[in-house]
Design a protein around this motif. Structure first.
Motif, mmCIF file in Angstrom:
data_model
loop_
_atom_site.group_PDB
_atom_site.id
_atom_site.type_symbol
_atom_site.label_atom_id
_atom_site.label_comp_id
_atom_site.label_asym_id
_atom_site.label_seq_id
_atom_site.Cartn_x
_atom_site.Cartn_y
_atom_site.Cartn_z
ATOM 1 N N ASP A 122 15.658 -6.489 4.143
ATOM 2 C CA ASP A 122 16.235 -5.955 3.089
ATOM 3 C C ASP A 122 15.447 -5.603 2.130
ATOM 4 O OD1 ASP A 122 18.587 -6.702 4.119
ATOM 5 O OD2 ASP A 122 18.684 -8.664 3.470
ATOM 6 N N VAL A 123 13.834 -5.590 2.312
ATOM 7 C CA VAL A 123 13.101 -5.292 1.334
ATOM 8 C C VAL A 123 12.721 -3.800 1.511
ATOM 9 C CG1 VAL A 123 10.606 -5.684 0.263
ATOM 10 C CG2 VAL A 123 12.134 -7.595 1.253
ATOM 11 N N ASP A 124 13.152 -2.917 0.592
ATOM 12 C CA ASP A 124 12.706 -1.582 0.694
ATOM 13 C C ASP A 124 11.334 -1.219 -0.035
ATOM 14 O OD1 ASP A 124 12.728 1.041 0.708
ATOM 15 O OD2 ASP A 124 14.570 1.372 -0.600
ATOM 16 N N LEU A 125 10.490 -1.367 0.943
ATOM 17 C CA LEU A 125 8.791 -1.332 0.411
ATOM 18 C C LEU A 125 8.376 -0.216 0.345
ATOM 19 C CD1 LEU A 125 6.339 -3.417 -0.011
ATOM 20 C CD2 LEU A 125 6.004 -3.164 2.503
ATOM 21 N N TRP A 126 7.826 0.156 -0.783
ATOM 22 C CA TRP A 126 7.180 1.290 -1.190
ATOM 23 C C TRP A 126 5.604 1.256 -1.156
ATOM 24 C CZ3 TRP A 126 7.366 4.628 -6.321
ATOM 25 C CH2 TRP A 126 6.467 5.757 -6.144
ATOM 26 N N ILE A 127 5.053 1.803 -0.399
ATOM 27 C CA ILE A 127 3.446 1.562 -0.430
ATOM 28 C C ILE A 127 2.828 2.735 -0.989
ATOM 29 C CG2 ILE A 127 1.277 1.333 1.163
ATOM 30 C CD1 ILE A 127 3.564 0.480 3.529
ATOM 31 N N PHE A 128 2.121 2.400 -2.009
ATOM 32 C CA PHE A 128 1.800 3.383 -2.940
ATOM 33 C C PHE A 128 0.177 3.223 -2.690
ATOM 34 C CE2 PHE A 128 0.729 4.307 -7.668
ATOM 35 C CZ PHE A 128 0.298 5.733 -7.227
ATOM 36 N N SER A 129 -0.528 4.006 -1.984
ATOM 37 C CA SER A 129 -1.858 3.955 -1.756
ATOM 38 C C SER A 129 -2.892 4.796 -2.551
ATOM 39 C CB SER A 129 -2.489 4.008 -0.151
ATOM 40 O OG SER A 129 -1.831 5.343 0.277
ATOM 41 N N THR A 130 -3.953 4.382 -3.106
ATOM 42 C CA THR A 130 -4.631 5.144 -4.077
ATOM 43 C C THR A 130 -6.113 4.535 -3.951
ATOM 44 O OG1 THR A 130 -4.318 3.690 -6.007
ATOM 45 C CG2 THR A 130 -2.741 5.458 -5.764
ATOM 46 N N ASP A 131 -6.910 5.573 -4.382
ATOM 47 C CA ASP A 131 -8.401 5.122 -4.194
ATOM 48 C C ASP A 131 -8.708 4.605 -5.658
ATOM 49 O OD1 ASP A 131 -9.518 6.039 -1.856
ATOM 50 O OD2 ASP A 131 -9.332 8.134 -2.207
ATOM 51 N N GLU A 132 -8.038 4.914 -6.559
ATOM 52 C CA GLU A 132 -8.192 4.452 -8.156
ATOM 53 C C GLU A 132 -7.546 3.133 -8.088
ATOM 54 O OE1 GLU A 132 -6.575 7.662 -7.481
ATOM 55 O OE2 GLU A 132 -8.498 8.540 -7.335
ATOM 56 N N VAL A 133 -8.130 2.477 -8.944
ATOM 57 C CA VAL A 133 -7.422 0.952 -9.584
ATOM 58 C C VAL A 133 -6.342 1.346 -10.114
ATOM 59 C CG1 VAL A 133 -7.713 -1.277 -10.543
ATOM 60 C CG2 VAL A 133 -9.761 -0.126 -9.003
ATOM 61 N N PRO A 134 -5.032 0.771 -10.138
ATOM 62 C CA PRO A 134 -4.050 1.054 -11.006
ATOM 63 C C PRO A 134 -3.760 0.316 -12.178
ATOM 64 C CG PRO A 134 -3.445 -0.409 -9.169
ATOM 65 C CD PRO A 134 -4.745 -0.044 -9.056
ATOM 66 N N ASP A 135 -3.217 0.994 -13.021
ATOM 67 C CA ASP A 135 -3.046 0.219 -14.602
ATOM 68 C C ASP A 135 -1.639 -0.293 -14.375
ATOM 69 O OD1 ASP A 135 -2.620 -0.481 -17.065
ATOM 70 O OD2 ASP A 135 -3.032 1.309 -17.861
ATOM 71 N N MET A 136 -1.752 -1.637 -14.214
ATOM 72 C CA MET A 136 -0.472 -2.355 -13.668
ATOM 73 C C MET A 136 0.249 -2.306 -15.373
ATOM 74 S SD MET A 136 -0.609 -3.307 -10.672
ATOM 75 C CE MET A 136 0.500 -4.948 -10.389
ATOM 76 N N VAL A 137 -0.134 -2.312 -16.256
ATOM 77 C CA VAL A 137 0.539 -2.505 -17.564
ATOM 78 C C VAL A 137 1.434 -0.938 -17.685
ATOM 79 C CG1 VAL A 137 0.516 -2.413 -20.095
ATOM 80 C CG2 VAL A 137 -0.966 -3.888 -18.731
ATOM 81 N N SER A 138 0.756 -0.129 -17.489
ATOM 82 C CA SER A 138 1.410 1.367 -17.663
ATOM 83 C C SER A 138 2.361 1.973 -16.503
ATOM 84 C CB SER A 138 0.612 2.168 -18.104
ATOM 85 O OG SER A 138 -0.605 2.619 -17.324
ATOM 86 N N GLN A 139 1.740 1.463 -15.347
ATOM 87 C CA GLN A 139 2.504 2.099 -14.058
ATOM 88 C C GLN A 139 3.433 0.949 -13.424
ATOM 89 O OE1 GLN A 139 -1.722 2.831 -12.227
ATOM 90 N NE2 GLN A 139 -0.385 4.502 -11.305
ATOM 91 N N THR A 140 4.611 1.712 -12.994
ATOM 92 C CA THR A 140 5.568 1.120 -12.396
ATOM 93 C C THR A 140 5.182 0.346 -10.920
ATOM 94 O OG1 THR A 140 7.113 2.385 -13.211
ATOM 95 C CG2 THR A 140 8.236 1.105 -11.512
ATOM 96 N N ILE A 141 4.313 -0.576 -10.961
ATOM 97 C CA ILE A 141 4.059 -1.426 -9.679
ATOM 98 C C ILE A 141 4.299 -2.765 -9.770
ATOM 99 C CG2 ILE A 141 1.714 -1.861 -8.424
ATOM 100 C CD1 ILE A 141 0.696 0.607 -9.266
ATOM 101 N N ASP A 142 4.942 -3.527 -8.838
ATOM 102 C CA ASP A 142 4.991 -4.800 -8.526
ATOM 103 C C ASP A 142 3.708 -5.880 -8.182
ATOM 104 O OD1 ASP A 142 7.953 -4.743 -9.188
ATOM 105 O OD2 ASP A 142 8.015 -3.458 -7.267
#
Length: 287
Positions: A122-142
């Motif tokens: 039931d988990v709709d997993l979205w794999i968002f792969s990047t070379d750059e480290v994400p900003d967890m505060v401003s980006q929609t990432i769990d």
């Protein structure tokens, strides 16, 4: 670049009139009056300072400029429509957004995704792969699973796995005399300078060879028989099991720490907990 753009409505009216060859049909399609469509076209022509249609009674046809603008407008509106439809993925029920490196996604996660899907269909997993480290505060990432992250605001931080590195190659390369083997060079911990300092063992590595900024591509190159490389113990397990890699020595050295960042808004999310628990159980089993 234009300092001001014509209103989007005028472009929609122009595209419909040009495609249908009629202001009246364009008005019907867009649920407007014919006079509104005519006004939109006049406004657009005034903005561009040139006519877009030849008018002959009730019939209209495009000028050369109109034909040129039509192809541009249709491409623009199509791209905009696709982009807007794509936004729907952000509102999918049961969606979980995971950020990770392309290397981890390809060499560790992908071979195990079928197992995760069997356990959590039931988990709709979205794999968002990047070379750059994400900003967890401003980006929609769990969640983020990376070997290059440190604690961030509004996130919990947990070290998952202390990786080890070792020199390896495809079994076919072992038949090549060591002085003739190509050395595959990486960046960060995958650079041979770390091996020389911490292990101090000569496995035939040379300063020259092939160089890779992507550690995942470095591992692919080693698995395909291009030469010897310093590889991740965690990410090379599948290749070892498949007979694509052979360690050159038993010695290993300290590698990067793989860590999990969980946004505070997702800490109590059962979907995030399901993935985190599955991830930890697999890493512990392989530790």
């Amino acid at each position: 670049m234009l300092k001001h753009w014509p209103p989007l409505g005028t472009l929609r009216g122009f595209e419909a009139a040009a495609r249908l060859g009629s202001f009246h049909k364009a008005a019907a399609e867009l649920h407007l009056t014919q006079s509104a469509i005519s006004q939109q076209i006049r406004s657009l022509e005034a903005y561009l300072e040139q006519p877009l249609f030849f008018r002959n009674g009730r019939s209209v046809s495009l000028t050369d400029a109109g034909h040129d603008l039509l192809s541009t407008t249709q491409a623009l509106l199509q791209q905009l429509a696709v982009g807007i439809r794509r936004l729907g993925q952000y509102h999918k029920p049961n969606q979980l957004v995971l950020n990770t490196t392309p290397m981890f996604a390809r060499h560790w996660l992908l071979p195990r995704l079928a197992d995760f899907r069997r356990q959590h269909p039931d988990v709709d997993l979205w794999i968002f792969s990047t070379d750059e480290v994400p900003d967890m505060v401003s980006q929609t990432i769990d969640l983020a699973v990376r070997d290059d992250i440190s604690p961030q605001a509004e996130c919990s931080f947990k070290v998952l796995y202390a990786d080890r590195l070792y020199p390896a190659c495809h079994p076919s390369v072992l038949a090549v005399p060591s002085e003739q083997r190509t050395t595959l060079h990486g960046e960060r911990e995958m650079d041979w300078s770390h091996w020389e300092v911490e292990a101090g063992i000569d496995v035939g590595q040379k300063d020259q060879g092939l160089n890779f900024s992507d550690p995942g591509l470095l591992l692919d190159a080693a698995c395909s028989g291009l030469g010897i490389a310093l590889v991740s113990q965690l990410l090379s397990r599948q290749a070892l099991a498949n007979g694509l890699l052979q360690p050159l020595v038993e010695e290993t050295i300290r590698g990067p720490n793989w860590a999990l960042l969980t946004h505070r808004d997702s800490e109590n999310n059962p979907l995030a907990r399901s993935f985190s628990e599955w991830l930890l159980s697999n890493l512990v089993a392989e530790g």
